[in-house]
Design a protein around this motif. Structure first.
Motif, short mmCIF file in Angstrom:
data_model
loop_
_atom_site.label_atom_id
_atom_site.label_comp_id
_atom_site.label_asym_id
_atom_site.label_seq_id
_atom_site.Cartn_x
_atom_site.Cartn_y
_atom_site.Cartn_z
N ALA A 41 0.84 -1.09 -0.18
CA ALA A 41 0.03 0.01 0.25
C ALA A 41 0.92 1.31 -0.05
CB ALA A 41 -0.89 -0.01 1.18
N TRP A 42 1.92 1.31 0.78
CA TRP A 42 2.87 2.48 0.88
C TRP A 42 3.53 2.56 -0.43
CZ3 TRP A 42 7.75 4.18 -0.11
CH2 TRP A 42 7.96 5.29 0.70
N LEU A 43 4.02 1.67 -1.07
CA LEU A 43 4.37 1.60 -2.43
C LEU A 43 3.63 2.19 -3.52
CD1 LEU A 43 6.93 -1.84 -2.42
CD2 LEU A 43 7.46 0.83 -2.28
N THR A 44 2.33 1.81 -3.42
CA THR A 44 1.23 2.16 -4.43
C THR A 44 1.17 3.80 -4.43
OG1 THR A 44 0.24 0.14 -4.16
CG2 THR A 44 -1.07 1.90 -5.04
N VAL A 45 1.40 4.28 -3.30
CA VAL A 45 1.28 5.82 -3.56
C VAL A 45 2.53 6.47 -3.53
CG1 VAL A 45 0.88 7.72 -1.59
CG2 VAL A 45 -0.62 5.55 -1.32
N HIS A 46 3.79 6.04 -3.16
CA HIS A 46 4.76 6.60 -3.11
C HIS A 46 5.78 6.24 -4.34
CE1 HIS A 46 4.33 8.66 0.77
NE2 HIS A 46 3.56 7.55 1.24
N ALA A 47 5.81 4.89 -4.84
CA ALA A 47 6.55 4.24 -5.86
C ALA A 47 5.65 3.37 -6.58
CB ALA A 47 7.56 3.78 -5.05
N PRO A 48 4.63 4.03 -7.31
CA PRO A 48 3.81 2.91 -8.05
C PRO A 48 4.59 1.99 -9.03
CG PRO A 48 3.51 5.35 -8.72
CD PRO A 48 4.15 5.46 -7.58
N SER A 49 5.52 2.44 -9.49
CA SER A 49 6.27 1.48 -10.62
C SER A 49 6.74 0.27 -9.97
CB SER A 49 7.32 2.27 -11.30
OG SER A 49 6.78 3.14 -12.05
N THR A 50 7.20 0.60 -8.72
CA THR A 50 7.75 -0.69 -7.72
C THR A 50 6.57 -1.35 -7.42
OG1 THR A 50 9.49 0.68 -7.17
CG2 THR A 50 9.12 -1.04 -5.74
N ALA A 51 5.52 -0.94 -6.97
CA ALA A 51 4.28 -1.84 -6.57
C ALA A 51 3.88 -2.47 -7.66
CB ALA A 51 3.21 -0.68 -6.02
N ALA A 52 4.00 -2.05 -8.74
CA ALA A 52 3.45 -2.94 -9.97
C ALA A 52 4.33 -4.09 -10.10
CB ALA A 52 3.40 -1.89 -11.21
N LEU A 53 5.58 -3.81 -10.02
CA LEU A 53 6.78 -4.66 -10.10
C LEU A 53 6.56 -5.75 -9.20
CD1 LEU A 53 9.06 -5.11 -12.13
CD2 LEU A 53 10.64 -4.21 -10.38
N SER A 54 6.27 -5.38 -7.81
CA SER A 54 6.34 -6.18 -6.76
C SER A 54 4.87 -7.11 -6.84
CB SER A 54 6.03 -5.50 -5.46
OG SER A 54 7.24 -4.86 -5.23
N ALA A 55 3.99 -6.86 -7.80
CA ALA A 55 2.78 -7.72 -7.89
C ALA A 55 3.23 -9.02 -8.67
CB ALA A 55 1.88 -6.83 -8.65
N ASP A 56 4.41 -9.17 -9.27
CA ASP A 56 4.88 -10.28 -9.79
C ASP A 56 5.44 -11.09 -8.83
OD1 ASP A 56 6.39 -12.06 -11.23
OD2 ASP A 56 6.80 -11.09 -12.95
N ALA A 57 4.95 -11.99 -8.12
CA ALA A 57 5.35 -12.90 -7.20
C ALA A 57 6.60 -13.54 -7.54
CB ALA A 57 4.44 -13.81 -6.81
N GLU A 58 6.72 -14.02 -8.66
CA GLU A 58 8.11 -15.03 -9.23
C GLU A 58 9.26 -13.90 -9.23
OE1 GLU A 58 8.53 -18.06 -9.50
OE2 GLU A 58 6.63 -18.23 -8.49
N LEU A 59 8.85 -12.63 -9.75
CA LEU A 59 9.97 -11.84 -9.91
C LEU A 59 10.42 -11.29 -8.62
CD1 LEU A 59 10.42 -8.78 -12.31
CD2 LEU A 59 10.51 -8.41 -9.92
N LYS A 60 9.45 -10.99 -7.52
CA LYS A 60 10.04 -10.58 -6.37
C LYS A 60 10.60 -11.75 -5.66
CE LYS A 60 6.36 -9.85 -3.28
NZ LYS A 60 5.48 -9.23 -2.57
#
Length: 242
Positions: A41-60
């Motif tokens: 939630a914090w990343l979605t507000v402050h670093a949305p590109s990272t939040a989107a990247l983090s949605a990829d469980a395998e990449l994370k």
């Protein structure tokens, strides 16, 4: 075959208690899952590109594995590894890497919000009135931020010491923090290997808190006592009243 204890703890020899935290005083994974949701939630507000990247469980997962491998010498420091993983994701997503620290703090603050097992506070109150109680943890929970610091004489973590359970040194450091000899400590924990095998090697009395009823798969040297909850353990003291 389930292990049934053949020995009992000797209350008369106990002068201090050392105590694991995660999955001993509270279930850890619900706490971690909530903390990760807060981080997202914090990343979605402050670093949305990272939040989107983090949605990829395998990449994370791959990023965390790479960080763990790169910093194998810091395997005992979960906070450091988490911070580095956040920093790596920010960099890969093209977001400012200086956001790693506040992002981690959002995670870490939520990580300290735990739901204690029902038997945790009664046991802590009982023991802390009689002995110095020392936290021995491989995790990064802070007993003061959790809100139970008043029951602890000291806290020894893998991060602070540089080694993790079952390393003998963390148990010896716990005894030293309590001001007693290792054989005068009763160590209590849920992990058969990290807690029980390590504490037994240090010469401590050991109570295995086996809430889930797992089989004993450790060495031939077994804990002095196996219990399913802390009330049962406290009942070894005649004066304990639930």
């Amino acid at each position: 075959m389930r292990y049934s204890p053949t020995t009992m703890i000797d209350i008369s020899q106990i002068k201090a208690i050392s105590l694991d935290l995660d999955d001993t005083l509270w279930p850890v994974w619900p706490t971690i899952h909530r903390a990760e949701a807060v981080l997202t939630a914090w990343l979605t507000v402050h670093a949305p590109s990272t939040a989107a990247l983090s949605a990829d469980a395998e990449l994370k997962k791959a990023v965390r594995a790479e960080i763990n491998a790169r910093h194998a010498d810091r395997a005992h420091d979960l906070s450091f590894l988490r911070l580095q993983s956040i920093r790596a994701l920010l960099q890969q997503a093209g977001d400012p890497v200086h956001l790693a620290e506040p992002a981690f703090e959002a995670f870490f603050a939520e990580r300290q919000r735990v739901d204690l097992f029902d038997d945790a506070l009664p046991a802590l109150r009982f023991w802390s009135q009689r002995y110095p109680v020392v936290a021995l943890t491989n995790g990064n929970a802070d007993v003061h931020r959790v809100g139970i610091g008043q029951h602890f004489h000291a806290s020894v973590s893998a991060k602070s010491l540089g080694v993790a359970k079952p390393d003998l040194r963390i148990f010896l450091a716990g005894a030293e923090a309590a001001g007693v000899a290792p054989h005068e400590v009763l160590h209590i924990g849920d992990d058969a290997h990290a807690d029980c095998v390590g504490a037994l090697a240090a010469g401590m009395q050991v109570a295995w808190l086996n809430r889930e009823g797992h089989e004993w798969l450790g060495s031939d040297t077994r804990p002095h006592l196996e219990v399913r909850d802390l009330h049962t353990l406290c009942a070894c003291w005649p004066e304990y009243v639930l």
